[in-house]
Write an enzyme that holds these catalytic residues in place. Structure first.
Site, PDB file in Angstrom:
ATOM      1  CB  THR A  12      -0.829   0.124   1.149  1.00 16.51           C
ATOM      2  OG1 THR A  12      -0.140   0.125   2.338  1.00 16.51           O
ATOM      3  CG2 THR A  12      -1.621  -1.337   1.339  1.00 16.51           C
ATOM      4  N   GLY A  13       0.401   2.325  -0.542  1.00 16.85           N
ATOM      5  CA  GLY A  13       0.971   3.686  -0.650  1.00 16.85           C
ATOM      6  C   GLY A  13       2.287   3.306  -1.617  1.00 16.85           C
ATOM      7  N   GLY A  17       8.305   7.103  -2.739  1.00 19.15           N
ATOM      8  CA  GLY A  17       8.919   7.022  -1.533  1.00 19.15           C
ATOM      9  C   GLY A  17       9.235   5.580  -1.274  1.00 19.15           C
ATOM     10  CB  ILE A  18       9.407   3.574   1.914  1.00 22.65           C
ATOM     11  CG1 ILE A  18      10.510   4.529   2.547  1.00 22.65           C
ATOM     12  CG2 ILE A  18       9.632   2.192   2.424  1.00 22.65           C
ATOM     13  CD1 ILE A  18      10.400   4.559   4.167  1.00 22.65           C
ATOM     14  N   GLY A  19       7.447   2.889  -0.428  1.00 22.45           N
ATOM     15  CA  GLY A  19       6.466   2.059  -1.104  1.00 22.45           C
ATOM     16  C   GLY A  19       6.794   1.840  -2.764  1.00 22.45           C
ATOM     17  CE1 TYR A 150       4.250   8.841  11.308  1.00 22.92           C
ATOM     18  CE2 TYR A 150       6.346   9.051  12.489  1.00 22.92           C
ATOM     19  CZ  TYR A 150       5.624   8.677  11.434  1.00 22.92           C
ATOM     20  OH  TYR A 150       6.411   7.824  10.541  1.00 22.92           O
TER      21      TYR A 150
END
Length: 249
Positions: A12-13, A17-19, A150
């Site tokens: 997901t996502g 970036g990292i995804g 967060y």
């Protein structure tokens, strides 16, 4: 031999970036990727980059009314999952006193409520020995200013990987937390509500890293490859820190 050959993996996502780095590395290691993101244009762009090696689905993890649509999508395509990376998250930071109820709910809804409810819905699509990886943060180990809500949402995920690993032990589904340190992605531009606060916080974050630099997204993705692969089959209910020493040095 590719480390993820023949595996079907949900990320997901996954369009930035990292995804996105994880999606690319998984494909390089022989996996077929089902990926999600909220932005339809970015989903289409990613799909076009790897037309035969992935399947994209426009999906907002924080829209609880549509969580079941992802399970329906997997059923429609006869997909059962060998690994899952619940990477989508909300990185909003703010000083104590600036938080509103809506801001608080946005962070907790995206970072803990959505992953938990989504996993319940996806449970019947998980193969035995499926590796489920939740995206944590090294923020849960340090007292970084403006990170209160967060970090609280991410430490809840730390608890979740332990409790669900125990609860689903007989079903051979294992859960682990992958906690990145400060990483050079566009998400860093979203950590605060004003440009002045954003720049000050980014400088503070970078100065925290003993190794003296931010991580590259591919370095976090490499850690996910390990957790998704059979190499980590004895790793369960734990946290893998990839943070340049932030939490331990």
């Amino acid at each position: 031999m590719m480390r993820l050959y023949g595996k079907k993996i949900l990320i997901t996502g996954a369009t930035s970036g990292i995804g996105f780095a994880s999606l690319k590395r998984c494909i390089e290691e022989g996996a077929f990727i089902i990926f999600t993101a909220r932005n339809a244009e970015k989903v289409n762009q990613t799909q076009q980059l790897f037309p035969k090696q992935c399947l994209g689905f426009v999906h907002d993890s924080s829209d609880f009314s549509k969580l079941e649509s992802l399970a329906d999508f997997l059923i429609q395509h006869h997909i059962e999952l060998d690994a899952v990376f619940l990477n989508a998250g909300n990185v909003l930071h703010a000083s104590f006193g600036q938080w509103t109820e809506n801001m608080f709910d946005q962070v907790f809804d995206t970072n803990i409520k959505a992953p938990f409810l989504l996993l319940q819905i996806l449970k019947n699509r998980l193969h035995p020995h499926c590796s489920v990886v939740l995206c944590g943060s090294t923020s849960i180990h340090i007292a970084l200013e403006q990170s209160s809500v967060y970090a609280a949402s991410k430490i809840a995920l730390r608890s979740l990987v332990k409790t669900l690993s125990r609860e689903l032990l007989n079903e051979k589904i294992r859960f682990n937390l992958l906690s990145p340190g400060p990483t050079a992605t566009a998400a860093l531009d979203k950590v605060s509500t004003s440009e002045q606060e954003r720049q000050a916080l980014k400088t503070q974050i970078q100065n925290l890293v003993p190794i003296g630099r931010l991580a590259e997204a591919t370095e976090i993705a490499d850690a996910f490859i390990y957790l998704a692969s059979d190499e980590s089959r004895f790793v369960i209910g734990t946290e893998l820190l990839v943070d340049g020493g932030v939490a331990n040095l």
